[in-house]
Design a protein around this motif. Structure first.
Motif, PDB file in Angstrom:
ATOM      1  N   GLN A  44       0.837  -1.195   0.000  1.00 13.37           N
ATOM      2  CA  GLN A  44       0.000   0.000   0.000  1.00 13.37           C
ATOM      3  C   GLN A  44       0.878   1.253   0.000  1.00 13.37           C
ATOM      4  O   GLN A  44       0.914   2.011   0.968  1.00 13.37           O
ATOM      5  CB  GLN A  44      -0.944   0.006   1.209  1.00 13.37           C
ATOM      6  CG  GLN A  44      -2.009   1.087   1.148  1.00 13.37           C
ATOM      7  CD  GLN A  44      -2.857   1.122   2.404  1.00 13.37           C
ATOM      8  OE1 GLN A  44      -2.390   0.793   3.493  1.00 13.37           O
ATOM      9  NE2 GLN A  44      -4.100   1.522   2.282  1.00 13.37           N
ATOM     10  N   VAL A  52       1.995   5.091  -0.869  1.00 17.00           N
ATOM     11  CA  VAL A  52       1.279   6.360  -1.028  1.00 17.00           C
ATOM     12  C   VAL A  52       2.041   7.201  -2.045  1.00 17.00           C
ATOM     13  O   VAL A  52       3.209   7.543  -1.823  1.00 17.00           O
ATOM     14  CB  VAL A  52       1.164   7.112   0.309  1.00 17.00           C
ATOM     15  CG1 VAL A  52       0.460   8.452   0.120  1.00 17.00           C
ATOM     16  CG2 VAL A  52       0.434   6.271   1.338  1.00 17.00           C
ATOM     17  N   THR A  73      -9.288   7.189  -2.458  1.00 20.75           N
ATOM     18  CA  THR A  73      -8.504   7.920  -1.470  1.00 20.75           C
ATOM     19  C   THR A  73      -7.324   8.592  -2.168  1.00 20.75           C
ATOM     20  O   THR A  73      -6.629   7.935  -2.951  1.00 20.75           O
ATOM     21  CB  THR A  73      -7.965   6.958  -0.387  1.00 20.75           C
ATOM     22  OG1 THR A  73      -9.059   6.249   0.198  1.00 20.75           O
ATOM     23  CG2 THR A  73      -7.238   7.725   0.701  1.00 20.75           C
ATOM     24  N   GLY A 120      -3.752   9.731  -3.261  1.00 20.54           N
ATOM     25  CA  GLY A 120      -2.450   9.096  -3.086  1.00 20.54           C
ATOM     26  C   GLY A 120      -2.472   7.588  -3.223  1.00 20.54           C
ATOM     27  O   GLY A 120      -1.439   6.943  -3.134  1.00 20.54           O
ATOM     28  N   HIS A 121      -3.662   7.014  -3.431  1.00 21.41           N
ATOM     29  CA  HIS A 121      -3.795   5.559  -3.478  1.00 21.41           C
ATOM     30  C   HIS A 121      -4.443   5.079  -4.779  1.00 21.41           C
ATOM     31  O   HIS A 121      -5.119   4.049  -4.784  1.00 21.41           O
ATOM     32  CB  HIS A 121      -4.647   5.072  -2.304  1.00 21.41           C
ATOM     33  CG  HIS A 121      -3.949   5.076  -0.996  1.00 21.41           C
ATOM     34  ND1 HIS A 121      -4.577   4.719   0.187  1.00 21.41           N
ATOM     35  CD2 HIS A 121      -2.673   5.391  -0.649  1.00 21.41           C
ATOM     36  CE1 HIS A 121      -3.724   4.818   1.193  1.00 21.41           C
ATOM     37  NE2 HIS A 121      -2.569   5.231   0.709  1.00 21.41           N
TER      38      HIS A 121
END
Length: 257
Positions: free
Chosen positions: A100, A102, A155, A157-158
């Motif tokens: 995950q 960013v 979201t 940045g994701h």
């Protein structure tokens, strides 16, 4: 090491990918607590994976750690075959391996995108392909992908992460259609914010906003996700397939306007 609060999975073998990480380890622990024999997959963190195996064995369970780089198709097949060979078959697969990062979309490269997809989504595809014939040979079984509430709620940045998790949700539905006649159920579990050591210090504003908004008034625990996966792998879920089980304390019920 059967927990009376969990469905009984004694005699079944479960493979949990990404079990060297926080959520994967929690899932593996709950499968073991339900009586299953657990294969603990890890990519880099051998120490954590072996510590988890030791914890399960010391509590009276059975566990085996296996290293594999799941961005490589051949490694996915080797992992699944090793898991099945260990106890003579495979009953449940949980695809939890993932990353995950960013990154702002404007700074994201195609290589960044591919790395997230290869780790989060293509690995689940390859492990599912390898596991399906083995599950069918046992008369059926359960495959669960760990998605995210970010698979349905974007979201900043994701972008790559959100897209990869959305793809997992739809892949599970497609696989449920095609593998259902073989007795194989395929679902996703979408966690909300899961607590980890140091999270409140690293992201105090985010934790404050979450706990102030979530109906059940707390962060999630890895075991919360593990319980959902155990349920989906159990006889209590024999008519559940193609479903995305959201485990987020109720945050998705909050209006966004």
């Amino acid at each position: 090491m059967s927990d009376p609060n969990l469905p009984d999975l004694t005699g079944r073998t479960a493979l949990v990918t990404g079990a060297g990480g926080l959520i994967g380890a929690g899932i593996a622990r709950r499968f073991a607590a339900a009586g299953a024999d657990v294969v603990v997959h890890y990519r880099h963190d051998e120490k954590s994976a072996q510590a988890l195996v030791t914890r399960i064995v010391d509590a009276g369970g059975r566990a085996l750690s296996v290293q594999a780089d799941l961005t490589r198709t051949s490694e996915c097949h080797r992992l699944v075959e090793t898991a099945a060979d260990w106890r003579g078959g495979l009953d449940a697969l949980v695809n939890c391996a993932g990353i995950q990062p960013v990154q702002p979309l404007a700074e994201m490269t195609a290589d960044d995108w591919r790395e997230v997809y290869d780790t989060n989504t293509t690995s689940a595809f390859s492990c599912t392909r390898a596991a399906a014939p083995l599950l069918a040979a046992r008369g059926g079984g359960s495959i669960t992908h760990i998605a995210s509430i970010e698979g349905t709620m974007a979201t900043p940045g994701h972008a790559h992460y959100c897209a990869s998790k959305a793809a997992l949700i739809m892949f599970a539905r497609s696989a449920a259609l095609e593998h259902g006649p073989r007795g194989i159920r395929v679902n996703t579990v979408s966690p909300g914010l899961i607590d980890r050591p140091g999270l409140a210090d690293d992201w105090p504003d985010g934790v404050r906003r979450w706990t102030g908004s979530v109906p059940l008034a707390r962060l999630g625990r890895p075991e919360d996700i593990g319980d959902a996966c155990v349920f989906l792998a159990s006889d209590a879920a024999t008519w559940i397939s193609g479903t995305n089980l959201v485990v987020d304390g109720g945050i998705s019920a909050r209006p966004t306007w």
